[in-house]
Motif scaffolding. Structure first.
Motif, PDB file in Angstrom:
ATOM      1  N   THR A 182      22.598  17.533  79.900  1.00 27.25           N
ATOM      2  CA  THR A 182      22.133  15.803  80.185  1.00 27.25           C
ATOM      3  C   THR A 182      20.690  15.150  80.600  1.00 27.25           C
ATOM      4  O   THR A 182      19.901  16.012  81.217  1.00 27.25           O
ATOM      5  CB  THR A 182      22.965  15.665  81.225  1.00 27.25           C
ATOM      6  OG1 THR A 182      22.582  16.045  82.711  1.00 27.25           O
ATOM      7  CG2 THR A 182      24.517  15.853  81.019  1.00 27.25           C
ATOM      8  N   GLY A 183      20.251  13.713  80.122  1.00 23.60           N
ATOM      9  CA  GLY A 183      19.209  13.916  80.120  1.00 23.60           C
ATOM     10  C   GLY A 183      18.908  12.435  81.130  1.00 23.60           C
ATOM     11  O   GLY A 183      20.187  12.002  81.166  1.00 23.60           O
ATOM     12  N   THR A 184      17.885  11.993  81.410  1.00 23.37           N
ATOM     13  CA  THR A 184      16.934  11.167  82.228  1.00 23.37           C
ATOM     14  C   THR A 184      16.492   9.832  81.581  1.00 23.37           C
ATOM     15  O   THR A 184      15.715   9.251  81.739  1.00 23.37           O
ATOM     16  CB  THR A 184      17.280  10.844  83.146  1.00 23.37           C
ATOM     17  OG1 THR A 184      15.768  11.877  83.025  1.00 23.37           O
ATOM     18  CG2 THR A 184      18.390  11.990  84.394  1.00 23.37           C
ATOM     19  N   SER A 185      16.677  10.203  80.821  1.00 27.23           N
ATOM     20  CA  SER A 185      15.079   9.351  79.587  1.00 27.23           C
ATOM     21  C   SER A 185      15.782   7.355  79.162  1.00 27.23           C
ATOM     22  O   SER A 185      14.458   6.475  79.263  1.00 27.23           O
ATOM     23  CB  SER A 185      14.735   9.746  77.798  1.00 27.23           C
ATOM     24  OG  SER A 185      15.561  10.052  78.048  1.00 27.23           O
ATOM     25  N   LEU A 186      16.956   7.475  79.093  1.00 22.14           N
ATOM     26  CA  LEU A 186      17.317   6.534  78.480  1.00 22.14           C
ATOM     27  C   LEU A 186      18.255   5.638  79.651  1.00 22.14           C
ATOM     28  O   LEU A 186      19.215   5.674  80.215  1.00 22.14           O
ATOM     29  CB  LEU A 186      18.671   6.217  77.418  1.00 22.14           C
ATOM     30  CG  LEU A 186      18.010   6.564  76.169  1.00 22.14           C
ATOM     31  CD1 LEU A 186      18.508   6.557  75.286  1.00 22.14           C
ATOM     32  CD2 LEU A 186      16.683   5.554  75.766  1.00 22.14           C
ATOM     33  N   ILE A 187      17.277   5.005  80.696  1.00 19.94           N
ATOM     34  CA  ILE A 187      18.317   5.206  82.416  1.00 19.94           C
ATOM     35  C   ILE A 187      18.297   3.061  83.116  1.00 19.94           C
ATOM     36  O   ILE A 187      18.242   3.184  83.156  1.00 19.94           O
ATOM     37  CB  ILE A 187      17.190   5.057  83.585  1.00 19.94           C
ATOM     38  CG1 ILE A 187      15.833   5.657  83.831  1.00 19.94           C
ATOM     39  CG2 ILE A 187      17.928   6.984  83.086  1.00 19.94           C
ATOM     40  CD1 ILE A 187      15.118   5.533  84.802  1.00 19.94           C
ATOM     41  N   ALA A 188      17.191   2.474  82.161  1.00 11.09           N
ATOM     42  CA  ALA A 188      17.151   1.077  82.292  1.00 11.09           C
ATOM     43  C   ALA A 188      16.271   0.739  81.146  1.00 11.09           C
ATOM     44  O   ALA A 188      16.447   1.135  79.644  1.00 11.09           O
ATOM     45  CB  ALA A 188      16.171   0.815  83.126  1.00 11.09           C
ATOM     46  N   GLY A 189      16.970  -1.580  81.188  1.00  8.76           N
ATOM     47  CA  GLY A 189      16.863  -1.659  79.882  1.00  8.76           C
ATOM     48  C   GLY A 189      17.023  -3.658  79.603  1.00  8.76           C
ATOM     49  O   GLY A 189      18.049  -3.648  80.751  1.00  8.76           O
ATOM     50  N   GLU A 190      17.050  -3.582  78.276  1.00 14.03           N
ATOM     51  CA  GLU A 190      17.277  -5.289  78.679  1.00 14.03           C
ATOM     52  C   GLU A 190      17.675  -5.703  76.946  1.00 14.03           C
ATOM     53  O   GLU A 190      17.948  -4.852  75.877  1.00 14.03           O
ATOM     54  CB  GLU A 190      16.129  -6.205  78.068  1.00 14.03           C
ATOM     55  CG  GLU A 190      15.169  -6.558  77.353  1.00 14.03           C
ATOM     56  CD  GLU A 190      13.967  -7.258  77.522  1.00 14.03           C
ATOM     57  OE1 GLU A 190      14.033  -7.877  78.901  1.00 14.03           O
ATOM     58  OE2 GLU A 190      13.551  -7.648  76.237  1.00 14.03           O
ATOM     59  N   LEU A 191      18.868  -6.386  76.807  1.00 12.68           N
ATOM     60  CA  LEU A 191      20.090  -6.749  75.362  1.00 12.68           C
ATOM     61  C   LEU A 191      19.245  -7.788  74.848  1.00 12.68           C
ATOM     62  O   LEU A 191      20.161  -8.801  76.157  1.00 12.68           O
ATOM     63  CB  LEU A 191      20.976  -6.009  75.581  1.00 12.68           C
ATOM     64  CG  LEU A 191      21.404  -4.651  75.581  1.00 12.68           C
ATOM     65  CD1 LEU A 191      22.509  -4.504  76.567  1.00 12.68           C
ATOM     66  CD2 LEU A 191      21.748  -3.478  74.770  1.00 12.68           C
ATOM     67  N   THR A 192      18.992  -8.062  73.967  1.00 15.15           N
ATOM     68  CA  THR A 192      18.983  -9.711  73.692  1.00 15.15           C
ATOM     69  C   THR A 192      20.441  -9.858  72.563  1.00 15.15           C
ATOM     70  O   THR A 192      21.175  -9.543  72.795  1.00 15.15           O
ATOM     71  CB  THR A 192      17.895 -10.311  72.329  1.00 15.15           C
ATOM     72  OG1 THR A 192      17.977  -8.869  71.517  1.00 15.15           O
ATOM     73  CG2 THR A 192      16.254  -9.628  73.344  1.00 15.15           C
ATOM     74  N   ALA A 193      20.237 -11.315  72.828  1.00  9.50           N
ATOM     75  CA  ALA A 193      21.555 -11.233  72.759  1.00  9.50           C
ATOM     76  C   ALA A 193      22.362 -10.836  71.114  1.00  9.50           C
ATOM     77  O   ALA A 193      23.635 -10.872  70.646  1.00  9.50           O
ATOM     78  CB  ALA A 193      21.086 -12.936  71.119  1.00  9.50           C
ATOM     79  N   ASP A 194      21.674 -10.203  69.774  1.00 10.28           N
ATOM     80  CA  ASP A 194      22.355  -9.580  68.894  1.00 10.28           C
ATOM     81  C   ASP A 194      22.211  -8.049  69.657  1.00 10.28           C
ATOM     82  O   ASP A 194      22.823  -7.130  67.968  1.00 10.28           O
ATOM     83  CB  ASP A 194      21.779  -9.371  67.757  1.00 10.28           C
ATOM     84  CG  ASP A 194      20.112  -9.353  67.852  1.00 10.28           C
ATOM     85  OD1 ASP A 194      19.555  -9.215  68.555  1.00 10.28           O
ATOM     86  OD2 ASP A 194      19.328  -9.243  66.834  1.00 10.28           O
ATOM     87  N   GLY A 195      21.826  -7.701  71.024  1.00 15.35           N
ATOM     88  CA  GLY A 195      21.460  -6.384  71.249  1.00 15.35           C
ATOM     89  C   GLY A 195      23.120  -5.667  71.532  1.00 15.35           C
ATOM     90  O   GLY A 195      24.026  -6.329  72.227  1.00 15.35           O
ATOM     91  N   ARG A 196      23.320  -4.644  71.539  1.00 15.65           N
ATOM     92  CA  ARG A 196      24.647  -3.570  71.918  1.00 15.65           C
ATOM     93  C   ARG A 196      24.477  -2.638  72.278  1.00 15.65           C
ATOM     94  O   ARG A 196      23.567  -1.347  72.100  1.00 15.65           O
ATOM     95  CB  ARG A 196      25.561  -3.522  71.452  1.00 15.65           C
ATOM     96  CG  ARG A 196      26.516  -5.018  70.140  1.00 15.65           C
ATOM     97  CD  ARG A 196      27.143  -5.557  71.775  1.00 15.65           C
ATOM     98  NE  ARG A 196      27.725  -7.267  71.788  1.00 15.65           N
ATOM     99  CZ  ARG A 196      27.223  -8.084  71.209  1.00 15.65           C
ATOM    100  NH1 ARG A 196      25.882  -8.204  71.920  1.00 15.65           N
ATOM    101  NH2 ARG A 196      27.669  -8.709  70.920  1.00 15.65           N
ATOM    102  N   LEU A 197      24.746  -2.400  74.110  1.00 16.03           N
ATOM    103  CA  LEU A 197      24.695  -0.490  74.311  1.00 16.03           C
ATOM    104  C   LEU A 197      26.154  -0.081  74.138  1.00 16.03           C
ATOM    105  O   LEU A 197      27.071  -0.751  74.548  1.00 16.03           O
ATOM    106  CB  LEU A 197      24.652  -0.903  75.595  1.00 16.03           C
ATOM    107  CG  LEU A 197      24.166   0.505  76.449  1.00 16.03           C
ATOM    108  CD1 LEU A 197      22.768   0.969  76.198  1.00 16.03           C
ATOM    109  CD2 LEU A 197      24.281  -0.322  78.285  1.00 16.03           C
TER     110      LEU A 197
END
Length: 301
Positions: free
Chosen positions: A244-259
């Motif tokens: 398991t990793g820890t490189s993707l731990i925070a960010g932002e999503l705009t109107a068309d973005g999806r996590l």
């Protein structure tokens, strides 16, 4: 013939009512609190203020309108209609609790305990109700409302969850959540993670749980505004290991973005605005996409 408008008054059981229900009588509840160094009168006075506010709001509903009342625990069984004006009488969090069940109906937030509640969403006092209700449906009323951004989670089996403040995805019982996380349209970058869960929040949530995580992290991310079509997401306590990793731990999503989160645990849940009893149930291999919701909460004033 069109139906007359309906005022739907939303409230929650008070602390005093919960105490009396648990201990049987006022006297017994008072005895228990006294034994713990507390005075029941403080709780009883907040109860009386809430009841006075509810009575004043109900009396302010125009005689030509219909009227209904719903307690927070019954929200998931109540059918809201297009002609409703929703009056939330209580705390800021109660507005968030009702938001997920609405489809564009105007919401008036009435603060029952000014000075104790922040008043971010319950911005009015009970005496204001008589003027606010007709104004909420008047032509041009949109100029007096604020359309707050919401967040949604949609699972691959069509389960859907909407929230005003934030959506949390993790393991029930606060055990370790295992999943694969990635961003749609991010070149296919996906990371297997083990963590305490994932939090995705709005600008309204930036006054609560989301802000606390943001402050703790010192993240180089700007908190979104309440009407801004932008979300922040954080992975809580990600654990690095050979798998398991820890490189993707925070960010932002705009109107068309999806996590996108794919479950690698026997069972994970997703719930919004602290209401764990109303959650999505996700099992091994299922995926859920989280992003800006198409609907908004129309908050009056």
């Amino acid at each position: 013939m069109s139906l007359a408008p309906r005022a739907v008054i939303v409230h929650r059981t008070t602390e005093y009512e919960e105490l009396v229900a648990r201990h049987g009588t006022h006297g017994q509840a008072a005895f228990v609190l006294t034994s713990r160094g507390r005075d029941i009168e403080e709780v009883a006075e907040r109860h009386r203020r809430t009841r006075r506010a509810l009575a004043e709001v109900a009396a302010a509903v125009p005689l030509t309108w219909r009227q209904a009342r719903v307690e927070r625990a019954d929200l998931d069984r109540f059918l809201f209609a297009a002609e409703d004006v929703v009056v939330v009488v209580g705390q800021d969090g109660l507005v968030a609790n009702v938001a997920k069940y609405l489809a564009g109906q105007p919401v008036v937030g009435v603060d029952t305990d000014p000075g104790r509640n922040p008043g971010v969403l319950v911005r009015h006092r009970a005496p204001d109700t008589a003027a606010l209700l007709p104004a909420a449906l008047a032509p041009g009323a949109g100029s007096g409302t604020e359309e707050l951004t919401m967040v949604e989670a949609v699972a691959d089996d069509t389960q859907r969850l909407v929230a005003l403040n934030e959506i949390y995805l993790g393991a029930p019982g606060h055990q370790t959540a295992r999943y694969r996380l990635g961003l749609d349209g991010d070149g296919g970058a996906v990371e297997a993670q083990a963590s305490s869960g994932v939090l995705v929040g709005t600008g309204t949530g930036a006054t609560g749980w989301l802000r606390s995580v943001w402050q703790e992290r010192g993240a180089d991310l700007r908190l979104p505004g309440r009407t801004e079509e932008r979300l922040l997401w954080f992975v809580r306590e990600a654990w690095p290991s050979p798998a398991t990793g820890t490189s993707l731990i925070a960010g932002e999503l705009t109107a068309d973005g999806r996590l996108r989160i794919t479950v690698e645990s026997e069972r994970l849940i997703a719930f919004g605005d602290g209401m764990e009893t109303d959650s999505l149930e996700l099992t091994w291999g299922q995926s859920v996409r989280v992003g800006v919701c198409g609907e908004r909460l129309r908050l009056v004033g």
